[in-house]
Design a protein around this motif. Structure first.
Motif, short mmCIF file in Angstrom:
data_model
loop_
_atom_site.label_atom_id
_atom_site.label_comp_id
_atom_site.label_asym_id
_atom_site.label_seq_id
_atom_site.Cartn_x
_atom_site.Cartn_y
_atom_site.Cartn_z
N ILE A 48 0.85 -1.20 0.00
CA ILE A 48 0.00 0.00 0.00
C ILE A 48 0.88 1.25 0.00
N PHE A 49 1.92 1.26 0.83
CA PHE A 49 2.83 2.40 0.86
C PHE A 49 3.58 2.52 -0.47
N ALA A 50 3.94 1.39 -1.06
CA ALA A 50 4.63 1.40 -2.36
C ALA A 50 3.72 2.00 -3.41
N LYS A 51 2.44 1.66 -3.38
CA LYS A 51 1.48 2.21 -4.35
C LYS A 51 1.33 3.71 -4.13
N ASP A 52 1.28 4.14 -2.87
CA ASP A 52 1.19 5.57 -2.58
C ASP A 52 2.42 6.31 -3.12
N GLU A 53 3.60 5.72 -2.92
CA GLU A 53 4.82 6.35 -3.43
C GLU A 53 4.81 6.38 -4.96
N PHE A 54 4.35 5.29 -5.56
CA PHE A 54 4.25 5.22 -7.02
C PHE A 54 3.33 6.33 -7.53
N ASP A 55 2.17 6.47 -6.90
CA ASP A 55 1.21 7.49 -7.32
C ASP A 55 1.76 8.90 -7.15
N SER A 56 2.48 9.15 -6.07
CA SER A 56 3.03 10.50 -5.88
C SER A 56 4.13 10.78 -6.90
N LEU A 57 4.93 9.77 -7.25
CA LEU A 57 5.94 9.95 -8.30
C LEU A 57 5.27 10.19 -9.65
N ALA A 58 4.20 9.45 -9.92
CA ALA A 58 3.47 9.63 -11.18
C ALA A 58 2.90 11.04 -11.27
N GLU A 59 2.38 11.52 -10.16
CA GLU A 59 1.83 12.87 -10.12
C GLU A 59 2.93 13.91 -10.38
N GLU A 60 4.08 13.71 -9.77
CA GLU A 60 5.20 14.63 -9.98
C GLU A 60 5.65 14.60 -11.44
N PHE A 61 5.75 13.39 -12.00
CA PHE A 61 6.14 13.24 -13.40
C PHE A 61 5.18 14.01 -14.31
N ASP A 62 3.87 13.82 -14.07
CA ASP A 62 2.86 14.45 -14.92
C ASP A 62 2.97 15.97 -14.94
N LYS A 63 3.51 16.54 -13.89
CA LYS A 63 3.66 18.00 -13.82
C LYS A 63 4.88 18.51 -14.58
N ILE A 64 5.92 17.68 -14.73
CA ILE A 64 7.19 18.20 -15.24
C ILE A 64 7.72 17.56 -16.53
N TYR A 65 7.09 16.50 -17.00
CA TYR A 65 7.71 15.72 -18.09
C TYR A 65 7.95 16.52 -19.37
N PHE A 66 7.15 17.51 -19.60
CA PHE A 66 7.27 18.23 -20.86
C PHE A 66 8.49 19.14 -20.92
N TYR A 67 8.98 19.57 -19.77
CA TYR A 67 10.10 20.52 -19.79
C TYR A 67 11.30 20.10 -18.93
N GLN A 68 11.21 19.02 -18.19
CA GLN A 68 12.35 18.56 -17.39
C GLN A 68 12.62 17.09 -17.68
N GLY A 69 13.22 16.84 -18.84
CA GLY A 69 13.42 15.49 -19.32
C GLY A 69 14.28 14.62 -18.42
N GLU A 70 15.40 15.13 -17.95
CA GLU A 70 16.32 14.33 -17.13
C GLU A 70 15.68 13.95 -15.80
N LYS A 71 15.05 14.90 -15.14
CA LYS A 71 14.39 14.60 -13.87
C LYS A 71 13.22 13.63 -14.08
N SER A 72 12.52 13.80 -15.18
CA SER A 72 11.41 12.90 -15.50
C SER A 72 11.91 11.48 -15.71
N ARG A 73 13.05 11.34 -16.36
CA ARG A 73 13.66 10.02 -16.58
C ARG A 73 14.00 9.38 -15.24
#
Length: 190
Positions: free
Chosen positions: A32-57
């Protein structure tokens, strides 16, 4: 003396039971905690992927590391591949291994068991192939994804898929068709 022995025995037994319950609780709550961490990372990715390629990777790499700790690995893998396709499209990078990995995951995914994952993978492959310039295959996969998302009544992904189809059509000079897809996508998001 016997009373002291029995007390000590029961006390040790209680401690063992408590520790066993703590260990069991940890193993059942860790996913459950792993899923929460996964979801928070996915949320962070969705905010930055278009302009921060290295961090998104880096975020995608962290997401892949979380997958083995979770019970629903195919769903999380589909989400990672989806985000990799988005990153590839946004950054204009072509990763031929991504095409292969998405196709392999599509082959592993049972369409009737998890129709959303199947639709998401088709969408991802269509998006990735449109970035590579394979518009014919991208169009076909995107139409398939659109049909699946419509069956699921997922308005967000219907709009996203219509947007991809419109972009593909504009690349192959089918401007009227492109306009139609864009207008239909607007109906879902407005």
């Amino acid at each position: 003396m016997r009373r002291l022995f029995l007390y000590s025995y029961y006390r040790r037994k209680q401690c063992i039971v408590k520790y066993a319950l703590l260990i069991i609780a940890f193993f059942f709550t860790f996913p459950i905690f792993a899923k929460d961490e996964f979801d928070s990372l996915a949320e962070e990715f969705d905010k930055i992927y278009f302009y921060q390629g290295e961090k998104s990777r880096q975020i995608i790499d962290k997401m892949y590391q979380i997958i083995p700790a979770h019970t629903d690995t195919s769903s999380l893998t589909a989400q990672c591949l989806y985000r990799e396709a988005l990153l590839s499209y946004a950054q204009g990078t072509i990763d031929s291994s991504l095409t292969t990995r998405i196709k392999e995951q599509i082959a592993k995914t049972d369409k009737s068991e998890n129709p959303f994952n199947n639709a998401l993978l088709h969408y991802s492959l269509g998006t990735h192939l449109s970035a590579t310039g394979d518009y014919s295959e991208a169009f076909s996969l995107s139409l398939d994804a659109l049909e699946q998302f419509r069956a699921l009544e997922d308005e967000l992904f219907i709009a996203k898929t219509l947007n991809v189809l419109a972009t593909i059509c504009s690349h192959i000079n089918l401007f009227d068709m492109s306009k139609g897809y864009y207008l239909e996508a607007l109906e879902y998001i407005s």
